[in-house]
Design a protein around this motif. Structure first.
Motif, PDB file in Angstrom:
ATOM      1  N   LYS A  53       5.202 -35.906 -17.748  1.00  0.00           N
ATOM      2  CA  LYS A  53       5.409 -34.602 -17.109  1.00  0.00           C
ATOM      3  C   LYS A  53       4.831 -33.473 -17.967  1.00  0.00           C
ATOM      4  O   LYS A  53       4.120 -32.591 -17.466  1.00  0.00           O
ATOM      5  CB  LYS A  53       6.909 -34.372 -16.874  1.00  0.00           C
ATOM      6  CG  LYS A  53       7.275 -32.990 -16.348  1.00  0.00           C
ATOM      7  CD  LYS A  53       6.747 -32.757 -14.956  1.00  0.00           C
ATOM      8  CE  LYS A  53       7.249 -31.422 -14.398  1.00  0.00           C
ATOM      9  NZ  LYS A  53       6.691 -31.161 -13.050  1.00  0.00           N
ATOM     10  N   LEU A  54       5.114 -33.513 -19.260  1.00  0.00           N
ATOM     11  CA  LEU A  54       4.631 -32.457 -20.159  1.00  0.00           C
ATOM     12  C   LEU A  54       3.116 -32.527 -20.341  1.00  0.00           C
ATOM     13  O   LEU A  54       2.464 -31.490 -20.481  1.00  0.00           O
ATOM     14  CB  LEU A  54       5.344 -32.558 -21.513  1.00  0.00           C
ATOM     15  CG  LEU A  54       6.847 -32.274 -21.481  1.00  0.00           C
ATOM     16  CD1 LEU A  54       7.455 -32.462 -22.858  1.00  0.00           C
ATOM     17  CD2 LEU A  54       7.111 -30.853 -20.988  1.00  0.00           C
ATOM     18  N   GLN A  55       2.560 -33.728 -20.339  1.00  0.00           N
ATOM     19  CA  GLN A  55       1.102 -33.863 -20.408  1.00  0.00           C
ATOM     20  C   GLN A  55       0.447 -33.212 -19.205  1.00  0.00           C
ATOM     21  O   GLN A  55      -0.575 -32.519 -19.333  1.00  0.00           O
ATOM     22  CB  GLN A  55       0.717 -35.346 -20.487  1.00  0.00           C
ATOM     23  CG  GLN A  55       0.974 -35.985 -21.839  1.00  0.00           C
ATOM     24  CD  GLN A  55       0.696 -37.481 -21.832  1.00  0.00           C
ATOM     25  OE1 GLN A  55       0.727 -38.136 -20.794  1.00  0.00           O
ATOM     26  NE2 GLN A  55       0.427 -38.041 -23.009  1.00  0.00           N
ATOM     27  N   HIS A  56       1.027 -33.427 -18.030  1.00  0.00           N
ATOM     28  CA  HIS A  56       0.505 -32.810 -16.812  1.00  0.00           C
ATOM     29  C   HIS A  56       0.603 -31.290 -16.860  1.00  0.00           C
ATOM     30  O   HIS A  56      -0.184 -30.598 -16.204  1.00  0.00           O
ATOM     31  CB  HIS A  56       1.268 -33.342 -15.592  1.00  0.00           C
ATOM     32  CG  HIS A  56       0.914 -34.755 -15.253  1.00  0.00           C
ATOM     33  ND1 HIS A  56       1.660 -35.529 -14.379  1.00  0.00           N
ATOM     34  CD2 HIS A  56      -0.101 -35.554 -15.676  1.00  0.00           C
ATOM     35  CE1 HIS A  56       1.114 -36.725 -14.279  1.00  0.00           C
ATOM     36  NE2 HIS A  56       0.055 -36.770 -15.062  1.00  0.00           N
ATOM     37  N   GLU A  99       1.362 -33.318 -30.018  1.00  0.00           N
ATOM     38  CA  GLU A  99       2.271 -33.060 -31.145  1.00  0.00           C
ATOM     39  C   GLU A  99       3.522 -32.323 -30.692  1.00  0.00           C
ATOM     40  O   GLU A  99       4.642 -32.660 -31.094  1.00  0.00           O
ATOM     41  CB  GLU A  99       1.551 -32.252 -32.224  1.00  0.00           C
ATOM     42  CG  GLU A  99       2.414 -31.964 -33.452  1.00  0.00           C
ATOM     43  CD  GLU A  99       1.694 -31.133 -34.500  1.00  0.00           C
ATOM     44  OE1 GLU A  99       2.345 -30.745 -35.484  1.00  0.00           O
ATOM     45  OE2 GLU A  99       0.484 -30.875 -34.337  1.00  0.00           O
ATOM     46  N   VAL A 100       3.325 -31.325 -29.852  1.00  0.00           N
ATOM     47  CA  VAL A 100       4.462 -30.538 -29.360  1.00  0.00           C
ATOM     48  C   VAL A 100       5.343 -31.394 -28.451  1.00  0.00           C
ATOM     49  O   VAL A 100       6.575 -31.297 -28.495  1.00  0.00           O
ATOM     50  CB  VAL A 100       3.972 -29.280 -28.618  1.00  0.00           C
ATOM     51  CG1 VAL A 100       5.142 -28.558 -27.941  1.00  0.00           C
ATOM     52  CG2 VAL A 100       3.282 -28.324 -29.591  1.00  0.00           C
ATOM     53  N   ILE A 101       4.726 -32.244 -27.639  1.00  0.00           N
ATOM     54  CA  ILE A 101       5.500 -33.141 -26.766  1.00  0.00           C
ATOM     55  C   ILE A 101       6.439 -34.006 -27.586  1.00  0.00           C
ATOM     56  O   ILE A 101       7.614 -34.164 -27.249  1.00  0.00           O
ATOM     57  CB  ILE A 101       4.564 -34.035 -25.927  1.00  0.00           C
ATOM     58  CG1 ILE A 101       3.873 -33.200 -24.841  1.00  0.00           C
ATOM     59  CG2 ILE A 101       5.345 -35.182 -25.272  1.00  0.00           C
ATOM     60  CD1 ILE A 101       2.821 -33.959 -24.060  1.00  0.00           C
ATOM     61  N   GLN A 102       5.928 -34.580 -28.675  1.00  0.00           N
ATOM     62  CA  GLN A 102       6.758 -35.435 -29.513  1.00  0.00           C
ATOM     63  C   GLN A 102       7.898 -34.648 -30.139  1.00  0.00           C
ATOM     64  O   GLN A 102       9.025 -35.146 -30.249  1.00  0.00           O
ATOM     65  CB  GLN A 102       5.922 -36.095 -30.615  1.00  0.00           C
ATOM     66  CG  GLN A 102       6.659 -37.207 -31.347  1.00  0.00           C
ATOM     67  CD  GLN A 102       7.192 -38.276 -30.421  1.00  0.00           C
ATOM     68  OE1 GLN A 102       6.443 -38.861 -29.642  1.00  0.00           O
ATOM     69  NE2 GLN A 102       8.496 -38.539 -30.489  1.00  0.00           N
TER      70      GLN A 102
END
Length: 202
Positions: A81-84, A90-93
């Protein structure tokens, strides 16, 4: 060094523009505004601007993830979802780690509840349940121990019940019926040794 000339608010997006005296602008969330105590006339180092932008991306991503978590999600689903939404890896992790720390994201608990739902609501077998969990990013190191905790009698009784519900009986009278029942149970995710036990003559 940059000096903040003014800060404007966008009600529709619920976000702010921090405008510097040199004409440059950076968009920020309210959380970022408060975190870095941004106000008109404040002087900011170039290095700090990068930190502000990085934190703002984290804040945006966290807000997206929290809204997405209204329905239970796995770590992989949050990541996709966040990639989309264009959030960096890095921020997603960092967001996922934060949600785990806050006990808002727990793949093990998700898998446990998912298995219970599939057993009680769908009567799915262990093979299908494991496959569905894999599609959601749950690794076998999590799903296998949880499925192994379930007694074989549970799977046998479920298979018998859904067979009776589907065919009004669980005894085949000929080879064609046997194959049809076999395929049905196998398609529902029951392993062959369970299917054989259910269909055998008693």
């Amino acid at each position: 060094m940059k000096t903040i000339d003014k800060i404007t608010f966008h009600p529709k997006e619920k976000s702010y523009d921090v405008i510097f005296k040199d004409g440059t602008t950076i968009p920020v969330e309210e959380d970022t505004l408060v975190q870095y105590n941004l106000y008109k006339g404040k002087e900011i180092e170039e290095q700090e601007i990068s930190q502000i932008l990085n934190y703002n991306e984290f804040s945006q991503g966290k807000e997206i993830a929290l809204k997405y978590l209204v329905n239970r999600r796995t770590s992989r689903e949050i990541k996709i979802k966040l990639q989309h939404e264009g959030i960096s890896h890095e921020v997603i992790q960092n967001i996922i780690d934060k949600l785990i720390d806050l006990h808002l994201l727990n793949d093990h608990l998700y898998a446990s509840d998912f298995i219970k739902d599939k057993i009680h609501l769908k009567s799915d077998g262990p093979i299908k349940i494991k496959y569905l969990l894999e599609q959601k990013g749950i690794e076998s190191s999590i799903s296998d121990p949880l499925l192994e905790q379930i007694d074989e009698d549970v799977w046998l009784n479920m298979a018998k019940n859904i067979l009776i519900k589907k065919f009004k009986e669980r005894k085949s009278h000929n080879s064609k019926e046997y194959q049809k029942m076999f395929r049905y149970l196998y398609g529902k995710g029951y392993p062959t040794h369970i299917v054989y036990k259910v269909l055998k003559d008693e």
